[in-house]
Design an enzyme around this catalytic site. Structure first.
Site, PDB file in Angstrom:
ATOM      1  N   ASP A  71       0.823  -1.210   0.000  1.00  0.00           N
ATOM      2  CA  ASP A  71       0.000   0.000   0.000  1.00  0.00           C
ATOM      3  C   ASP A  71       0.861   1.265   0.000  1.00  0.00           C
ATOM      4  OD1 ASP A  71      -1.782  -2.061   0.580  1.00  0.00           O
ATOM      5  OD2 ASP A  71      -2.914  -0.890   2.050  1.00  0.00           O
ATOM      6  N   HIS A  94      -1.054   4.606  -0.482  1.00  0.00           N
ATOM      7  CA  HIS A  94      -2.043   5.487   0.149  1.00  0.00           C
ATOM      8  C   HIS A  94      -1.713   6.975   0.087  1.00  0.00           C
ATOM      9  CE1 HIS A  94      -5.112   2.790   1.429  1.00  0.00           C
ATOM     10  NE2 HIS A  94      -4.280   2.021   2.104  1.00  0.00           N
ATOM     11  N   ASP A 117      -3.960  -0.006  -3.699  1.00  0.00           N
ATOM     12  CA  ASP A 117      -4.128   1.047  -2.692  1.00  0.00           C
ATOM     13  C   ASP A 117      -3.126   2.181  -2.911  1.00  0.00           C
ATOM     14  OD1 ASP A 117      -6.238  -0.378  -1.688  1.00  0.00           O
ATOM     15  OD2 ASP A 117      -5.535  -0.398   0.385  1.00  0.00           O
ATOM     16  N   ASP A 157      -6.069   7.542  -1.409  1.00  0.00           N
ATOM     17  CA  ASP A 157      -6.780   7.707  -0.126  1.00  0.00           C
ATOM     18  C   ASP A 157      -5.799   7.783   1.056  1.00  0.00           C
ATOM     19  OD1 ASP A 157      -9.246   7.761  -1.360  1.00  0.00           O
ATOM     20  OD2 ASP A 157      -9.707   5.659  -0.955  1.00  0.00           O
ATOM     21  N   ARG A 158      -6.274   8.427   2.121  1.00  0.00           N
ATOM     22  CA  ARG A 158      -5.536   8.574   3.368  1.00  0.00           C
ATOM     23  C   ARG A 158      -4.495   9.685   3.327  1.00  0.00           C
ATOM     24  NH1 ARG A 158      -8.620   6.407   6.960  1.00  0.00           N
ATOM     25  NH2 ARG A 158      -8.868   4.164   6.841  1.00  0.00           N
ATOM     26  N   ASN A 174      -8.524  -2.548  -2.694  1.00  0.00           N
ATOM     27  CA  ASN A 174      -9.903  -2.212  -2.323  1.00  0.00           C
ATOM     28  C   ASN A 174     -10.180  -0.718  -2.414  1.00  0.00           C
ATOM     29  OD1 ASN A 174      -8.139  -2.209   0.081  1.00  0.00           O
ATOM     30  ND2 ASN A 174      -9.976  -1.590   1.195  1.00  0.00           N
ATOM     31  N   HIS A 175      -9.132   0.114  -2.359  1.00  0.00           N
ATOM     32  CA  HIS A 175      -9.341   1.563  -2.482  1.00  0.00           C
ATOM     33  C   HIS A 175      -9.431   2.030  -3.930  1.00  0.00           C
ATOM     34  CE1 HIS A 175      -9.148   3.259   1.651  1.00  0.00           C
ATOM     35  NE2 HIS A 175      -8.683   2.050   1.887  1.00  0.00           N
ATOM     36  N   HIS A 231      -3.964  -8.206  -3.809  1.00  0.00           N
ATOM     37  CA  HIS A 231      -3.895  -7.074  -2.891  1.00  0.00           C
ATOM     38  C   HIS A 231      -4.115  -7.550  -1.460  1.00  0.00           C
ATOM     39  CE1 HIS A 231      -4.343  -3.278  -0.913  1.00  0.00           C
ATOM     40  NE2 HIS A 231      -5.539  -3.612  -0.485  1.00  0.00           N
ATOM     41  N   ARG A 259     -14.014  -6.537   8.736  1.00  0.00           N
ATOM     42  CA  ARG A 259     -14.108  -5.384   7.833  1.00  0.00           C
ATOM     43  C   ARG A 259     -15.490  -5.238   7.207  1.00  0.00           C
ATOM     44  NH1 ARG A 259      -8.889  -3.468   5.974  1.00  0.00           N
ATOM     45  NH2 ARG A 259      -7.180  -4.913   6.373  1.00  0.00           N
ATOM     46  N   HIS A 276      -2.501  -4.628   2.124  1.00  0.00           N
ATOM     47  CA  HIS A 276      -3.844  -4.447   2.693  1.00  0.00           C
ATOM     48  C   HIS A 276      -3.913  -4.211   4.190  1.00  0.00           C
ATOM     49  CE1 HIS A 276      -8.182  -4.637   2.486  1.00  0.00           C
ATOM     50  NE2 HIS A 276      -8.283  -5.777   3.116  1.00  0.00           N
TER      51      HIS A 276
END
Length: 333
Positions: free
Chosen positions: A82, A84, A110, A113-114, A142-143, A192, A239, A266
């Site tokens: 990731d 991010h 990923d 995001d973040r 997943n992002h 992922h 989750r 992840h």
């Protein structure tokens, strides 16, 4: 042209042949000189224009549509977890591992995001994929979805930096084309997140129709959401998507498909990497000091031409740029 189910190459969810979807893109010509200049600009924190992003995303869909659902990459390769949106840490990663094309990379998703620089991270990895399609592998996390990016930062960042949602729409279309997982020379399985009770063999992955938003359940969802667990068998994921899978599940999947082990991302792991299932499944996480406050190390995994693997851990870049303190929601830190 490929149809749904044809050897795992990308097919549209409505069954439209990919060739029809991307035929209009053929006229979009991006020279290597153009791409090299855009990469250098981006490394200086100069974002591409909206028109340049449009051309880039069109070409990226064309490149990705040629790849199978499980994209096979040759060794040697450096595997990245990731990111991010932590752009300065991504640049630090290249300083440590080497730049393209001297180093081959496989990114496990990923990208956004973040962090404060999702636009820059998504743009750079897409540029590198289009410029060096045989040396850079990208898969979906997943992002890389419309629903998640509207909550955790990427959507709002696109609005701030471009004044509309158009760039977000372009990138989320590209995300639909990303392979669902990868393998290193057929010997290391690289999703992922994890495994799925719907998928015993990789042939079943290749038969999926991937060009769609990440579903709320089913095998595509599981590949980008599931987590390894100490408990055996399959479990309900805390989750709310995907499953937990035990050491027995990893061992069965690896044995059945001829893999030496699984490498996945992840999950935040404080030391940068962690064997969730000894010799069967390892987690790598490549966003140091995640969310600019978790204090974790980051890691990348090097696989040499003989399929020997090693890990490099590193700390956050001392250069974090002009931080944008816009608040993003917490979840599963």
């Amino acid at each position: 042209h490929y149809r749904a189910g044809d050897t795992g190459a990308a097919a549209c969810a409505d069954g439209t042949p990919i060739g029809a979807e991307v035929a209009w893109m053929a006229s979009t010509m991006l020279s290597n000189t153009d791409l090299d200049a855009q990469i250098e600009r981006l490394k200086r924190r100069e974002n591409l224009s909206e028109a340049e992003v449009k051309a880039l995303c069109a070409k990226a869909k064309e490149v990705l549509s040629e790849e199978q659902n499980m994209h096979t990459v040759p060794a040697p390769v450096t595997v990245v977890g990731d990111i991010h949106g932590q752009f300065y840490d991504l640049l630090e990663l290249f300083r440590i591992a080497g730049e393209c094309p001297n180093t081959n990379f496989l990114f496990l998703g990923d990208y956004v995001d973040r962090g404060y620089y999702s636009v820059e991270c998504a743009t750079l990895v897409t540029l590198l994929k289009v410029r060096y399609p045989k040396r850079v592998g990208l898969i979906r996390g997943n992002h890389e979805s419309r629903q998640i990016t509207q909550v955790y930062g990427f959507y709002d960042e696109c609005l701030r930096k471009y004044g509309s949602a158009d760039v977000w729409l372009m990138f989320t279309e590209v995300f639909d084309y990303l392979p669902l997982c990868a393998s290193v020379d057929g010997k290391v399985f690289c999703p992922h997140a994890g495994l799925s009770p719907s998928l015993d063999e990789t042939d079943q992955i290749q038969a999926l129709t991937r060009v769609q938003e990440v579903p709320h359940e089913g095998p595509i969802c599981d590949l980008v959401w599931s987590d390894p667990d100490d408990r055996g068998g399959w479990g309900i994921s805390p989750r709310g998507a995907g499953y937990t899978f035990g050491p027995d599940i990893s061992e069965q999947f690896n044995h059945r498909n001829g893999f030496n082990f699984i490498v996945r991302a992840h999950q935040l792991v404080m030391e940068g990497y962690q064997w969730a299932h000894p010799n069967q499944c390892v987690t790598i996480f490549s966003a140091p000091n995640y969310c600019y406050r978790c204090g974790n190390q980051a890691s990348i995994m090097m696989v040499d031409e003989y399929l020997n693997h090693s890990f490099i851990t590193y700390s956050a870049s001392p250069d974090r740029g002009e931080k944008d303190h816009t608040r993003v929601p917490d979840y599963f830190l």
